[in-house]
Design a protein around this motif. Structure first.
Motif, PDB file in Angstrom:
ATOM      1  N   GLU A  13      -4.810  -3.288  -7.323  1.00 30.23           N
ATOM      2  CA  GLU A  13      -4.408  -1.899  -7.091  1.00 30.23           C
ATOM      3  C   GLU A  13      -4.812  -1.502  -5.677  1.00 30.23           C
ATOM      4  OE1 GLU A  13      -5.423   2.362  -9.022  1.00 30.23           O
ATOM      5  OE2 GLU A  13      -4.464   0.908 -10.350  1.00 30.23           O
ATOM      6  N   LYS A  15      -4.848   1.807  -2.786  1.00 31.65           N
ATOM      7  CA  LYS A  15      -4.838   3.271  -2.649  1.00 31.65           C
ATOM      8  C   LYS A  15      -4.540   3.604  -1.195  1.00 31.65           C
ATOM      9  CE  LYS A  15      -7.568   7.371  -3.751  1.00 31.65           C
ATOM     10  NZ  LYS A  15      -6.477   8.221  -3.530  1.00 31.65           N
ATOM     11  N   ASP A  18      -1.387   8.780   1.283  1.00 29.43           N
ATOM     12  CA  ASP A  18      -0.416   9.675   0.662  1.00 29.43           C
ATOM     13  C   ASP A  18       0.750   8.863   0.091  1.00 29.43           C
ATOM     14  OD1 ASP A  18       1.170   8.977   2.896  1.00 29.43           O
ATOM     15  OD2 ASP A  18       0.614  10.789   3.978  1.00 29.43           O
ATOM     16  N   ALA A  22       2.172   4.823   0.615  1.00 27.32           N
ATOM     17  CA  ALA A  22       2.333   3.929  -0.533  1.00 27.32           C
ATOM     18  C   ALA A  22       3.739   3.333  -0.567  1.00 27.32           C
ATOM     19  CB  ALA A  22       2.029   4.680  -1.829  1.00 27.32           C
ATOM     20  N   ASN A  44       3.772   2.524  -9.240  1.00 26.28           N
ATOM     21  CA  ASN A  44       3.389   3.498  -8.216  1.00 26.28           C
ATOM     22  C   ASN A  44       3.148   4.851  -8.848  1.00 26.28           C
ATOM     23  OD1 ASN A  44       5.090   5.700  -6.224  1.00 26.28           O
ATOM     24  ND2 ASN A  44       3.242   4.779  -5.452  1.00 26.28           N
ATOM     25  N   SER A  45       2.080   5.498  -8.428  1.00 27.15           N
ATOM     26  CA  SER A  45       1.810   6.886  -8.794  1.00 27.15           C
ATOM     27  C   SER A  45       1.201   7.561  -7.568  1.00 27.15           C
ATOM     28  CB  SER A  45       0.847   6.961  -9.974  1.00 27.15           C
ATOM     29  OG  SER A  45       0.566   8.314 -10.294  1.00 27.15           O
ATOM     30  N   TYR A  46       2.002   8.364  -6.904  1.00 34.39           N
ATOM     31  CA  TYR A  46       1.648   9.080  -5.685  1.00 34.39           C
ATOM     32  C   TYR A  46       1.041   8.160  -4.633  1.00 34.39           C
ATOM     33  CZ  TYR A  46       0.036  12.555  -2.382  1.00 34.39           C
ATOM     34  OH  TYR A  46      -0.188  13.247  -1.236  1.00 34.39           O
ATOM     35  N   ASP A  47      -0.297   8.100  -4.540  1.00 38.74           N
ATOM     36  CA  ASP A  47      -0.937   7.326  -3.470  1.00 38.74           C
ATOM     37  C   ASP A  47      -1.473   5.977  -3.948  1.00 38.74           C
ATOM     38  OD1 ASP A  47      -2.993   8.335  -5.025  1.00 38.74           O
ATOM     39  OD2 ASP A  47      -4.252   8.917  -3.328  1.00 38.74           O
ATOM     40  N   LYS A  48      -1.130   5.584  -5.167  1.00 37.30           N
ATOM     41  CA  LYS A  48      -1.614   4.326  -5.731  1.00 37.30           C
ATOM     42  C   LYS A  48      -0.452   3.385  -6.007  1.00 37.30           C
ATOM     43  CE  LYS A  48      -5.467   6.557  -8.046  1.00 37.30           C
ATOM     44  NZ  LYS A  48      -5.036   7.957  -8.026  1.00 37.30           N
ATOM     45  N   ARG A  50       0.039  -0.499  -7.869  1.00 35.55           N
ATOM     46  CA  ARG A  50      -0.537  -1.654  -8.559  1.00 35.55           C
ATOM     47  C   ARG A  50       0.524  -2.747  -8.596  1.00 35.55           C
ATOM     48  NH1 ARG A  50      -2.181   0.536 -13.073  1.00 35.55           N
ATOM     49  NH2 ARG A  50      -0.258   0.082 -14.200  1.00 35.55           N
TER      50      ARG A  50
END
Length: 75
Positions: A13, A15, A18, A22, A44-48, A50
């Motif tokens: 993952e 980070k 923003d 990403a 993907n979730s916003y700034d992450k 995996r």
């Protein structure tokens, strides 16, 4: 190498600052995937972000996954 070896494959993952950063990373990963003809699972979730690398044809983690992970690590 920074990747976790799980039953689902090599997982890592990342980070970012923003959402845009990403997505830029995901696009860079897409370029690597295209070049290696090996395509990761991307979440993907916003700034992450995996990534999961697994060679489904072989039913295991293979050299393809390790090579891709090492290339992604250079980003």
């Amino acid at each position: 190498m920074g990747w976790d070896k799980t039953e689902k494959g090599l997982v890592r993952e990342f980070k970012f600052a923003d959402f845009e950063a990403a997505i830029r990373f995901i696009n860079a990963v897409a370029g690597i995937a295209h070049g290696l003809d090996h395509h990761p699972e991307i979440w993907n979730s916003y700034d992450k972000v995996r990534l999961t690398l697994f060679t489904h044809d072989a039913g295991a983690i293979t050299q393809k996954d390790i090579t891709m992970a090492l290339e992604i690590n250079t980003l």
